[in-house]
Design a protein around this motif. Structure first.
Motif, PDB file in Angstrom:
ATOM      1  N   ALA A   1      41.218  34.876  45.444  1.00 46.72           N
ATOM      2  CA  ALA A   1      40.975  35.520  44.158  1.00 46.72           C
ATOM      3  C   ALA A   1      39.693  36.351  44.183  1.00 46.72           C
ATOM      4  CB  ALA A   1      40.929  34.475  43.042  1.00 46.72           C
ATOM      5  N   GLU A   2      38.643  35.843  44.795  1.00 41.36           N
ATOM      6  CA  GLU A   2      37.390  36.604  44.902  1.00 41.36           C
ATOM      7  C   GLU A   2      37.596  37.857  45.750  1.00 41.36           C
ATOM      8  OE1 GLU A   2      34.462  36.444  43.383  1.00 41.36           O
ATOM      9  OE2 GLU A   2      35.076  34.681  42.238  1.00 41.36           O
ATOM     10  N   ALA A   3      38.380  37.740  46.814  1.00 42.49           N
ATOM     11  CA  ALA A   3      38.681  38.906  47.645  1.00 42.49           C
ATOM     12  C   ALA A   3      39.454  39.953  46.846  1.00 42.49           C
ATOM     13  CB  ALA A   3      39.463  38.478  48.884  1.00 42.49           C
ATOM     14  N   LEU A   4      40.376  39.511  45.998  1.00 39.23           N
ATOM     15  CA  LEU A   4      41.131  40.435  45.158  1.00 39.23           C
ATOM     16  C   LEU A   4      40.194  41.186  44.212  1.00 39.23           C
ATOM     17  CD1 LEU A   4      43.841  41.607  44.136  1.00 39.23           C
ATOM     18  CD2 LEU A   4      43.896  39.686  42.511  1.00 39.23           C
ATOM     19  N   LEU A   5      39.294  40.466  43.551  1.00 41.19           N
ATOM     20  CA  LEU A   5      38.371  41.113  42.618  1.00 41.19           C
ATOM     21  C   LEU A   5      37.499  42.142  43.333  1.00 41.19           C
ATOM     22  CD1 LEU A   5      37.321  38.091  40.365  1.00 41.19           C
ATOM     23  CD2 LEU A   5      39.011  39.872  39.865  1.00 41.19           C
ATOM     24  N   LEU A   6      37.025  41.810  44.508  1.00 43.45           N
ATOM     25  CA  LEU A   6      36.216  42.749  45.289  1.00 43.45           C
ATOM     26  C   LEU A   6      37.041  43.969  45.707  1.00 43.45           C
ATOM     27  CD1 LEU A   6      33.556  43.469  46.657  1.00 43.45           C
ATOM     28  CD2 LEU A   6      34.282  42.113  48.616  1.00 43.45           C
ATOM     29  N   THR A   7      38.273  43.747  46.090  1.00 34.95           N
ATOM     30  CA  THR A   7      39.157  44.851  46.482  1.00 34.95           C
ATOM     31  C   THR A   7      39.436  45.770  45.297  1.00 34.95           C
ATOM     32  OG1 THR A   7      40.159  43.460  48.181  1.00 34.95           O
ATOM     33  CG2 THR A   7      41.383  45.419  47.533  1.00 34.95           C
ATOM     34  N   ILE A   8      39.561  45.201  44.102  1.00 34.59           N
ATOM     35  CA  ILE A   8      39.753  46.024  42.899  1.00 34.59           C
ATOM     36  C   ILE A   8      38.522  46.904  42.682  1.00 34.59           C
ATOM     37  CG2 ILE A   8      40.030  46.009  40.386  1.00 34.59           C
ATOM     38  CD1 ILE A   8      41.515  43.259  40.817  1.00 34.59           C
TER      39      ILE A   8
ATOM     40  N   GLY B   1      33.693  35.550  38.498  1.00 34.11           N
ATOM     41  CA  GLY B   1      35.153  35.487  38.438  1.00 34.11           C
ATOM     42  C   GLY B   1      35.756  36.328  37.338  1.00 34.11           C
ATOM     43  N   LEU B   2      34.953  37.192  36.711  1.00 37.61           N
ATOM     44  CA  LEU B   2      35.415  38.074  35.634  1.00 37.61           C
ATOM     45  C   LEU B   2      35.041  39.498  35.997  1.00 37.61           C
ATOM     46  CD1 LEU B   2      36.463  38.191  32.596  1.00 37.61           C
ATOM     47  CD2 LEU B   2      34.047  38.253  32.010  1.00 37.61           C
ATOM     48  N   LEU B   3      36.010  40.397  35.974  1.00 38.14           N
ATOM     49  CA  LEU B   3      35.777  41.801  36.274  1.00 38.14           C
ATOM     50  C   LEU B   3      36.190  42.610  35.052  1.00 38.14           C
ATOM     51  CD1 LEU B   3      35.067  44.065  38.296  1.00 38.14           C
ATOM     52  CD2 LEU B   3      37.448  43.955  39.088  1.00 38.14           C
ATOM     53  N   THR B   4      35.240  43.374  34.516  1.00 39.64           N
ATOM     54  CA  THR B   4      35.502  44.204  33.347  1.00 39.64           C
ATOM     55  C   THR B   4      35.466  45.667  33.754  1.00 39.64           C
ATOM     56  OG1 THR B   4      34.474  42.566  31.896  1.00 39.64           O
ATOM     57  CG2 THR B   4      34.750  44.781  31.004  1.00 39.64           C
ATOM     58  N   LEU B   5      36.557  46.380  33.477  1.00 34.80           N
ATOM     59  CA  LEU B   5      36.643  47.824  33.704  1.00 34.80           C
ATOM     60  C   LEU B   5      36.484  48.496  32.352  1.00 34.80           C
ATOM     61  CD1 LEU B   5      39.858  47.931  35.950  1.00 34.80           C
ATOM     62  CD2 LEU B   5      37.495  47.485  36.642  1.00 34.80           C
ATOM     63  N   THR B   6      35.572  49.445  32.248  1.00 38.35           N
ATOM     64  CA  THR B   6      35.328  50.149  30.988  1.00 38.35           C
ATOM     65  C   THR B   6      35.576  51.640  31.215  1.00 38.35           C
ATOM     66  OG1 THR B   6      33.651  48.507  30.393  1.00 38.35           O
ATOM     67  CG2 THR B   6      33.670  50.560  29.130  1.00 38.35           C
ATOM     68  N   PHE B   7      36.366  52.228  30.327  1.00 41.67           N
ATOM     69  CA  PHE B   7      36.797  53.610  30.458  1.00 41.67           C
ATOM     70  C   PHE B   7      36.009  54.510  29.512  1.00 41.67           C
ATOM     71  CE2 PHE B   7      40.053  50.695  31.657  1.00 41.67           C
ATOM     72  CZ  PHE B   7      40.513  51.204  32.853  1.00 41.67           C
TER      73      PHE B   7
ATOM     74  N   LYS C   1      39.727  35.259  36.932  1.00 42.20           N
ATOM     75  CA  LYS C   1      40.321  34.130  37.644  1.00 42.20           C
ATOM     76  C   LYS C   1      40.628  33.018  36.638  1.00 42.20           C
ATOM     77  CE  LYS C   1      37.725  32.565  40.831  1.00 42.20           C
ATOM     78  NZ  LYS C   1      36.683  32.166  41.775  1.00 42.20           N
ATOM     79  N   GLN C   2      41.732  32.376  36.841  1.00 40.71           N
ATOM     80  CA  GLN C   2      42.077  31.158  36.111  1.00 40.71           C
ATOM     81  C   GLN C   2      42.274  30.077  37.165  1.00 40.71           C
ATOM     82  OE1 GLN C   2      42.183  30.516  32.739  1.00 40.71           O
ATOM     83  NE2 GLN C   2      41.191  32.525  32.668  1.00 40.71           N
ATOM     84  N   ALA C   3      41.134  29.559  37.630  1.00 40.50           N
ATOM     85  CA  ALA C   3      41.133  28.638  38.769  1.00 40.50           C
ATOM     86  C   ALA C   3      41.995  27.393  38.563  1.00 40.50           C
ATOM     87  CB  ALA C   3      39.704  28.260  39.135  1.00 40.50           C
ATOM     88  N   PRO C   4      41.952  26.746  37.388  1.00 42.94           N
ATOM     89  CA  PRO C   4      42.771  25.534  37.250  1.00 42.94           C
ATOM     90  C   PRO C   4      44.271  25.789  37.440  1.00 42.94           C
ATOM     91  CG  PRO C   4      41.183  25.689  35.452  1.00 42.94           C
ATOM     92  CD  PRO C   4      41.134  26.993  36.198  1.00 42.94           C
ATOM     93  N   LEU C   5      44.713  27.019  37.113  1.00 45.07           N
ATOM     94  CA  LEU C   5      46.130  27.364  37.230  1.00 45.07           C
ATOM     95  C   LEU C   5      46.452  28.146  38.504  1.00 45.07           C
ATOM     96  CD1 LEU C   5      46.639  28.526  33.538  1.00 45.07           C
ATOM     97  CD2 LEU C   5      47.225  26.303  34.529  1.00 45.07           C
TER      98      LEU C   5
ATOM     99  N   TRP D   1      44.429  36.541  35.494  1.00 47.06           N
ATOM    100  CA  TRP D   1      44.838  37.039  34.181  1.00 47.06           C
ATOM    101  C   TRP D   1      44.273  38.428  33.993  1.00 47.06           C
ATOM    102  CZ3 TRP D   1      44.252  32.530  30.123  1.00 47.06           C
ATOM    103  CH2 TRP D   1      45.139  31.485  30.477  1.00 47.06           C
ATOM    104  N   VAL D   2      45.085  39.310  33.414  1.00 46.39           N
ATOM    105  CA  VAL D   2      44.673  40.680  33.145  1.00 46.39           C
ATOM    106  C   VAL D   2      44.935  40.976  31.670  1.00 46.39           C
ATOM    107  CG1 VAL D   2      44.983  43.118  33.724  1.00 46.39           C
ATOM    108  CG2 VAL D   2      45.295  41.370  35.496  1.00 46.39           C
ATOM    109  N   ALA D   3      43.876  41.404  30.974  1.00 48.47           N
ATOM    110  CA  ALA D   3      43.995  41.801  29.569  1.00 48.47           C
ATOM    111  C   ALA D   3      43.759  43.305  29.483  1.00 48.47           C
ATOM    112  CB  ALA D   3      42.992  41.055  28.715  1.00 48.47           C
ATOM    113  N   THR D   4      44.724  44.012  28.889  1.00 46.05           N
ATOM    114  CA  THR D   4      44.582  45.444  28.640  1.00 46.05           C
ATOM    115  C   THR D   4      44.495  45.640  27.128  1.00 46.05           C
ATOM    116  OG1 THR D   4      46.937  45.955  28.369  1.00 46.05           O
ATOM    117  CG2 THR D   4      46.074  45.883  30.640  1.00 46.05           C
ATOM    118  N   LYS D   5      44.334  46.884  26.694  1.00 49.02           N
ATOM    119  CA  LYS D   5      44.286  47.105  25.251  1.00 49.02           C
ATOM    120  C   LYS D   5      45.661  46.897  24.611  1.00 49.02           C
ATOM    121  CE  LYS D   5      44.751  52.146  24.895  1.00 49.02           C
ATOM    122  NZ  LYS D   5      44.075  53.347  24.403  1.00 49.02           N
ATOM    123  N   PHE D   6      46.691  46.759  25.432  1.00 45.32           N
ATOM    124  CA  PHE D   6      48.048  46.596  24.924  1.00 45.32           C
ATOM    125  C   PHE D   6      48.543  45.152  24.955  1.00 45.32           C
ATOM    126  CE2 PHE D   6      47.670  50.841  26.772  1.00 45.32           C
ATOM    127  CZ  PHE D   6      47.843  51.598  25.620  1.00 45.32           C
TER     128      PHE D   6
END
Length: 106
Positions: free
Chosen positions: A10-17, A35-41, A51-55, A59-64
């Motif tokens: 998961a950390e590798a994924l966030l870094l790759t993003i 473990g939280l990556l915020t993209l601001t436009f 990251k949702q480590a226990p699960l 998780w990805v939240a968009t404006k939609f």
């Protein structure tokens, strides 16, 4: 997959993003913390990836809406739609950046 494996993947994924956003050439601010990556436009909308480590999910939240991704055979897929993570992220970022983008792990 155990917790340690999940955290590494998961950390590798966030870094790759972050790297994919940087390489895109589009003006998107990003901030990664704990473990939280915020993209601001430019239009002040956000995409939040965390990251949702226990699960063992991402998780990805968009404006939609929000999406939950699980790792299946080395590919993160949406639990509801089955959409592949990078395709989903490219579409979401393109919409919120108001320009066509293709993001990938390469």
């Amino acid at each position: 997959m155990n917790d340690s494996q999940y955290n590494l993947i998961a950390e590798a994924l966030l870094l790759t993003i972050e790297e994919a956003i940087e390489d895109s050439g589009v003006d998107i601010d990003y901030e990664g913390v704990g473990g939280l990556l915020t993209l601001t436009f430019k239009n002040n909308s956000k995409v939040i990836i965390n990251k949702q480590a226990p699960l063992h999910e991402i998780w990805v939240a968009t404006k939609f809406n929000g999406h939950h991704f699980v790792l299946n055979n080395d590919s993160w897929t949406d639990k509801r739609s089955g959409e592949e993570f990078w395709q989903f992220l490219s579409n979401a970022v393109s919409t919120q950046a108001e320009t066509e983008l293709t993001l990938s792990a390469q």
